[in-house]
Design an enzyme around this catalytic site. Structure first.
Site, PDB file in Angstrom:
ATOM      1  N   TYR A  26      51.460 -17.037  26.586  1.00 49.88           N
ATOM      2  CA  TYR A  26      51.169 -17.920  27.707  1.00 49.88           C
ATOM      3  C   TYR A  26      51.766 -19.296  27.404  1.00 49.88           C
ATOM      4  O   TYR A  26      51.759 -19.756  26.266  1.00 49.88           O
ATOM      5  CB  TYR A  26      49.657 -18.008  27.918  1.00 49.88           C
ATOM      6  CG  TYR A  26      49.216 -19.044  28.911  1.00 49.88           C
ATOM      7  CD1 TYR A  26      49.619 -18.965  30.244  1.00 49.88           C
ATOM      8  CD2 TYR A  26      48.401 -20.099  28.524  1.00 49.88           C
ATOM      9  CE1 TYR A  26      49.212 -19.913  31.162  1.00 49.88           C
ATOM     10  CE2 TYR A  26      47.990 -21.057  29.440  1.00 49.88           C
ATOM     11  CZ  TYR A  26      48.406 -20.957  30.756  1.00 49.88           C
ATOM     12  OH  TYR A  26      48.014 -21.905  31.660  1.00 49.88           O
ATOM     13  N   LYS A  85      39.795 -16.052  34.675  1.00 52.46           N
ATOM     14  CA  LYS A  85      40.482 -14.919  35.283  1.00 52.46           C
ATOM     15  C   LYS A  85      39.492 -13.802  35.650  1.00 52.46           C
ATOM     16  O   LYS A  85      38.617 -13.997  36.461  1.00 52.46           O
ATOM     17  CB  LYS A  85      41.584 -14.419  34.355  1.00 52.46           C
ATOM     18  CG  LYS A  85      42.451 -15.529  33.755  1.00 52.46           C
ATOM     19  CD  LYS A  85      43.099 -16.426  34.781  1.00 52.46           C
ATOM     20  CE  LYS A  85      44.210 -17.311  34.231  1.00 52.46           C
ATOM     21  NZ  LYS A  85      43.828 -18.401  33.353  1.00 52.46           N
ATOM     22  N   ASP A 140      44.719 -12.983  22.139  1.00 48.16           N
ATOM     23  CA  ASP A 140      44.391 -13.397  23.496  1.00 48.16           C
ATOM     24  C   ASP A 140      44.296 -12.119  24.335  1.00 48.16           C
ATOM     25  O   ASP A 140      45.289 -11.429  24.556  1.00 48.16           O
ATOM     26  CB  ASP A 140      45.482 -14.321  24.031  1.00 48.16           C
ATOM     27  CG  ASP A 140      45.137 -14.913  25.395  1.00 48.16           C
ATOM     28  OD1 ASP A 140      44.328 -14.299  26.122  1.00 48.16           O
ATOM     29  OD2 ASP A 140      45.696 -15.967  25.741  1.00 48.16           O
ATOM     30  N   ARG A 184      26.427 -30.195  24.881  1.00 47.59           N
ATOM     31  CA  ARG A 184      27.681 -30.066  24.137  1.00 47.59           C
ATOM     32  C   ARG A 184      27.521 -29.090  22.971  1.00 47.59           C
ATOM     33  O   ARG A 184      28.478 -28.448  22.535  1.00 47.59           O
ATOM     34  CB  ARG A 184      28.157 -31.434  23.633  1.00 47.59           C
ATOM     35  CG  ARG A 184      29.471 -31.390  22.879  1.00 47.59           C
ATOM     36  CD  ARG A 184      30.143 -32.762  22.874  1.00 47.59           C
ATOM     37  NE  ARG A 184      29.280 -33.813  22.399  1.00 47.59           N
ATOM     38  CZ  ARG A 184      29.110 -34.152  21.106  1.00 47.59           C
ATOM     39  NH1 ARG A 184      29.757 -33.501  20.152  1.00 47.59           N
ATOM     40  NH2 ARG A 184      28.301 -35.131  20.767  1.00 47.59           N
TER      41      ARG A 184
END
Length: 392
Positions: free
Chosen positions: A111, A208, A183, A58
């Site tokens: 988005y 992506k 972004d 983590r």
């Protein structure tokens, strides 16, 4: 930071120190939640070192570090972080840098996941958001208040491919000591580097282009060491962790990223030009086209224009649905930037997530199509699109 003349070399060798340590041609996968220390002193050092790669996954993992090396070099930032998704990257960054009483300036078109955070989540924490028209830098300036802490932009914007002026917004923010977060998912670091224009934080959905094979969900934050540590502190608390296997798949995807992106850019521009000449296509939106209202701006800050073409089919919802259903080669699926071409009827995809007013604000008409161009031969793509248009 490593320096290479060409990105094709960078993605293969920016993390070579790990290869030398491991002695393997292919990167090792450290599929372990926790790592052992040899004694109490080493354990204390591991536990108290931020972003240690061999303490607890983590907090970090050696495969994470390899991705970080490459992504920081690609975006030209000091460092990077990896997260379990693109939305994990965005939400963690916002929560790390904002607090009650702060103000954010955002652009109209984002988005849908980002839009929901801005509309619904931040207000719950006492953070105000002002949304402005992104094509007018003066609108950003008018929205700035004494408590404005962050400007968040996305260019090209999903799904309308509207372009935001990176340099102008970053310059404005610097005058007011405000951070800028961009972004860069729709462009990718090969087509656009926001940090070169003064942007402080760059986020990606690595699902992506960076992964490139539709087989992972991942996110990346590229920024300075100082901001990365702040974001990492929240990241460890929230736990948007990228698994070692997905980090390894992302690393593998990055190796071929420049070659894939070159072909995708070529295919998408050719298909966009083809679509402009079709009688059943009402309008085509692609920054690489001279017909795009912001083509000159896009050309000034982008090296290529990416996979996504937005266009409207003549008619309405039913005609557009018929077109999309008639495509044989292109897969009917969300996402973008992978090896296979994907298509979505945008209004059908988002009508369940956004209300009527949000759909209107996002600029999504009933006959809107979002087409993500892949690596298929361009002539095959044209042929498939043409036969589908003839079915409308």
């Amino acid at each position: 930071m490593n320096t290479y003349d060409k990105n094709e070399t960078l993605v293969l060798h920016a993390d070579k120190e790990w290869s030398e340590k491991e002695g393997t041609a292919s990167p090792a996968i450290y599929y372990s939640a926790t790592f052992m220390a040899k004694d109490a002193a080493e354990f204390a050092e591991m536990a108290n070192t931020p972003r240690h790669s061999k303490y607890y996954t983590r907090y970090g993992n050696p495969v994470h570090d390899r991705v970080i090396e490459i992504m920081a070099d690609l975006e030209g930032t000091e460092t990077a972080l990896v997260t379990g998704s693109g939305m994990g990257a965005i939400s963690t960054t916002l929560l790390a840098l904002l607090q009650a009483g702060d103000h954010v300036v955002a652009q109209t078109r984002h988005y849908m996941g980002t839009a929901k955070i801005l509309d619904e989540m931040l207000t719950k924490f006492g953070i105000e958001v002002t949304v402005v028209e992104q094509t007018d830098v003066q609108e950003f300036e008018k929205a700035i208040r004494p408590n404005t802490k962050l400007i968040i932009i996305e260019t090209p914007a999903n799904p309308t491919l509207i372009v935001t002026d990176l340099e102008a917004v970053a310059s404005l923010a610097k005058q007011h000591d405000i951070l800028v977060m961009a972004d860069n998912t729709f462009a990718s670091p090969l087509n656009q580097r926001p940090h070169d224009y003064g942007v402080d934080i760059i986020v990606h959905s690595a699902t992506k282009y960076l992964g490139g094979h539709h087989d992972i969900v991942a996110g990346v934050v590229c920024t300075s060491n100082e901001l990365a540590e702040k974001i990492w502190n929240v990241h460890t608390a929230i736990g948007s962790v990228l698994s070692p296997m997905d980090a390894w798949l992302l690393l593998r995807g990055l190796r071929t990223f420049p070659i894939r992106m070159e072909r995708i850019n070529e295919n998408a521009l050719a298909l966009a030009m083809f679509l402009e000449g079709q009688e059943m296509v009402e309008e085509v939106f692609y920054p690489g086209l001279e017909s795009h209202p912001q083509h000159e701006l896009a050309k000034s800050q982008m090296n290529g224009y990416g996979a996504v073409i937005a266009f409207s089919v003549k008619g309405g919802y039913k005609e557009t649905q018929k077109f999309v259903s008639s495509l044989n080669l292109t897969q009917h699926a969300v996402s973008l930037g992978g090896v296979e071409s994907l298509v979505v009827h945008t209004a059908a995809m988002w009508e369940g997530a956004l209300n009527e007013e949000q759909m209107k604000t996002a600029g999504i008409p009933a006959n809107f199509v979002r087409f993500s161009v892949g690596l298929e031969h361009i002539e095959d793509l044209k042929k498939d699109v043409l036969q589908a248009l003839q079915e409308v």
